[in-house]
Write a protein that holds these residues in place. Structure first.
Motif, mmCIF file in Angstrom:
data_model
loop_
_atom_site.group_PDB
_atom_site.id
_atom_site.type_symbol
_atom_site.label_atom_id
_atom_site.label_comp_id
_atom_site.label_asym_id
_atom_site.label_seq_id
_atom_site.Cartn_x
_atom_site.Cartn_y
_atom_site.Cartn_z
ATOM 1 N N ARG A 248 32.577 5.013 -8.960
ATOM 2 C CA ARG A 248 33.908 5.868 -8.796
ATOM 3 C C ARG A 248 34.824 5.207 -10.153
ATOM 4 O O ARG A 248 35.543 5.952 -10.726
ATOM 5 C CB ARG A 248 34.706 5.627 -7.512
ATOM 6 C CG ARG A 248 33.911 6.276 -6.403
ATOM 7 C CD ARG A 248 34.844 6.195 -5.032
ATOM 8 N NE ARG A 248 33.793 7.052 -3.973
ATOM 9 C CZ ARG A 248 33.659 8.209 -3.986
ATOM 10 N NH1 ARG A 248 34.183 9.105 -4.947
ATOM 11 N NH2 ARG A 248 32.776 8.793 -3.062
ATOM 12 N N ALA A 251 33.822 7.260 -13.070
ATOM 13 C CA ALA A 251 34.046 8.540 -12.891
ATOM 14 C C ALA A 251 35.751 8.683 -13.331
ATOM 15 O O ALA A 251 35.992 9.487 -14.189
ATOM 16 C CB ALA A 251 33.862 9.113 -11.498
ATOM 17 N N GLY A 252 36.491 7.767 -12.830
ATOM 18 C CA GLY A 252 37.730 7.616 -13.150
ATOM 19 C C GLY A 252 37.990 7.735 -14.505
ATOM 20 O O GLY A 252 38.964 8.336 -15.297
ATOM 21 N N ASP A 255 37.197 10.715 -16.718
ATOM 22 C CA ASP A 255 38.259 11.902 -16.421
ATOM 23 C C ASP A 255 39.604 11.452 -17.145
ATOM 24 O O ASP A 255 40.432 12.442 -17.739
ATOM 25 C CB ASP A 255 38.409 11.916 -14.770
ATOM 26 C CG ASP A 255 37.334 12.623 -14.031
ATOM 27 O OD1 ASP A 255 36.639 13.164 -14.815
ATOM 28 O OD2 ASP A 255 37.487 12.252 -12.876
ATOM 29 N N GLU A 256 39.830 10.242 -17.520
ATOM 30 C CA GLU A 256 41.008 9.906 -18.161
ATOM 31 C C GLU A 256 40.861 9.810 -19.651
ATOM 32 O O GLU A 256 41.768 9.942 -20.315
ATOM 33 C CB GLU A 256 41.464 8.451 -17.761
ATOM 34 C CG GLU A 256 41.705 8.304 -15.909
ATOM 35 C CD GLU A 256 42.110 6.903 -15.736
ATOM 36 O OE1 GLU A 256 41.832 5.993 -16.440
ATOM 37 O OE2 GLU A 256 42.408 6.789 -14.524
ATOM 38 N N ALA A 264 35.213 18.023 -14.961
ATOM 39 C CA ALA A 264 35.586 17.039 -14.083
ATOM 40 C C ALA A 264 34.210 16.228 -13.495
ATOM 41 O O ALA A 264 33.250 17.030 -13.244
ATOM 42 C CB ALA A 264 36.339 17.266 -12.789
ATOM 43 N N THR A 265 34.089 15.148 -13.425
ATOM 44 C CA THR A 265 32.830 14.291 -13.089
ATOM 45 C C THR A 265 32.653 14.526 -11.597
ATOM 46 O O THR A 265 33.524 14.549 -10.807
ATOM 47 C CB THR A 265 32.743 12.912 -13.262
ATOM 48 O OG1 THR A 265 33.655 12.432 -13.095
ATOM 49 C CG2 THR A 265 32.871 12.916 -15.086
ATOM 50 N N THR A 266 31.396 14.326 -10.997
ATOM 51 C CA THR A 266 31.090 14.508 -9.722
ATOM 52 C C THR A 266 30.155 13.267 -9.311
ATOM 53 O O THR A 266 29.154 12.931 -10.158
ATOM 54 C CB THR A 266 30.255 15.749 -9.183
ATOM 55 O OG1 THR A 266 31.119 16.910 -9.866
ATOM 56 C CG2 THR A 266 30.059 15.720 -7.813
ATOM 57 N N VAL A 276 27.990 14.672 -15.026
ATOM 58 C CA VAL A 276 29.144 14.923 -15.853
ATOM 59 C C VAL A 276 28.665 15.997 -16.621
ATOM 60 O O VAL A 276 27.713 16.325 -17.355
ATOM 61 C CB VAL A 276 29.169 13.859 -16.949
ATOM 62 C CG1 VAL A 276 30.456 14.377 -18.074
ATOM 63 C CG2 VAL A 276 29.445 12.424 -16.471
#
Length: 337
Positions: A248, A251-252, A255-256, A264-266, A276
């Motif tokens: 996580r 992922a964040g 996204d940033e 957006a990633t999953t 991605v």
């Protein structure tokens, strides 16, 4: 150039047209199948798949266009052509009152095989398709998988050069479906050319070396499986950190970053991976660079092309049918289009 490109054509279709009243079932279809390969024809219900097979097996006459199979014109030389093709439809076509052996022997005699050869061929195919023990039982006592194998055996009696399989695993359970696939692969190994129509993406990937996608009577795409995936575009970067707790945060972080156009990633907790979506090489390079620059220990980084189901959806606007274990007989296409 692929190895298949050097093989001569077993099936050649040019500009094939067929109408059913106001419905244009085939609208200028072009198709080429190389000898000893499997061509998968994909499309939703009503796309024209069954109509194509019926024309190529001389059961229908086209309204326009031209087709040759194993060197024979489908309109001008139907008698010669029928001796070198086999056909297995969506549902078993054997006589359920007759034993399996008699079904095969009868077809052999209808194909003008001498009695001795027809008997030997029936015995040979029953053994090949693991039906010897049930040879003297009426076909109505067979399971669905056994009937399908008997149907395949029947289509092979005349040693066809070209075999048409029109949605051959409709209604079969997964185990039986795998058995049918194994038999088809064995036939191709013996040099048989196969034209396979199907809505099952897994079946297409298992069997076909090339694919043709048909929708509303038109060919909308063709090529090898990987070529079609590449044409649709889009890849998925799968990143697996060594520490699942980093999923996580990673992922964040992606996204940033603000990589242009990056979706957006999953988080896939089942595999401990981060997915991605990337649409360009630039996005791919930026995402990989960002991951490796953060000092997070990565177990693996791979890229994946779209699934064949995603390709089908992108090309036709329809989702492919999922295999069903017990599809009722009245669910077939109402007309052969």
């Amino acid at each position: 150039m692929t190895p298949n490109d050097t093989k001569p054509s077993a099936v050649t279709v040019r500009g094939l047209v067929k109408h059913y009243g106001e419905t244009r079932a085939l609208d200028g279809v072009d198709l080429e199948v190389r000898e000893g390969t499997v061509m998968g024809v994909l499309g939703p219900n009503g796309a024209g798949k069954t109509t194509l097979v019926r024309i190529l097996s001389t059961l229908l006459t086209p309204d326009a266009g031209h087709a040759t199979v194993a060197g024979y014109d489908v309109v001008r030389q139907p008698r010669q052509l029928r001796r070198v093709i086999g056909l297995t439809g969506q549902y078993a076509s054997v006589d359920e009152k007759l034993p399996g052996w008699e079904n095969l022997y009868l077809i052999g005699r209808l194909l003008d095989l001498p009695r001795k050869e027809a008997r030997a061929r029936a015995d040979e195919l029953l053994e090949r398709f693991s039906l010897t023990e049930a040879a003297r039982r009426p076909a109505r006592t067979y399971s669905g998988g056994m009937r399908r194998r008997l149907d395949l055996a029947a289509s092979m009696i005349g040693r066809p050069a070209v075999l048409y399989l029109d949605e051959p695993t409709t209604g079969l359970d997964p185990r039986t479906r795998n058995e049918v696939w194994d038999e088809v692969k064995a036939m191709v190994g013996d040099g048989v050319t196969v034209l396979l129509t199907t809505q099952y993406m897994e079946e297409a990937e298992q069997l076909a070396s090339e694919l043709t996608v048909v929708d509303r009577g038109k060919v909308i795409a063709n090529g090898a499986v990987e070529e079609l995936k590449a044409k649709v575009g889009g890849r998925t970067l799968r990143v697996r950190p060594a520490d699942p707790l980093q999923l996580r945060p990673l992922a964040g972080m992606l996204d940033e970053l603000g990589i242009t156009g990056l979706a957006a990633t999953t988080v896939d907790t089942g595999t401990g991976s981060l997915l991605v979506p990337v649409l360009s090489d630039e996005q791919l390079t930026a995402a990989v660079g960002a991951v490796t620059a953060r000092g997070i220990t990565i177990s693996s980084i791979t890229t994946e092309l779209p699934s064949l189901d995603e390709v089908f959806l992108s090309l036709t606007g329809h989702r492919a049918s999922a295999p069903q274990d017990a599809r009722p007989a009245d669910s077939r296409e109402e007309v052969a289009v």
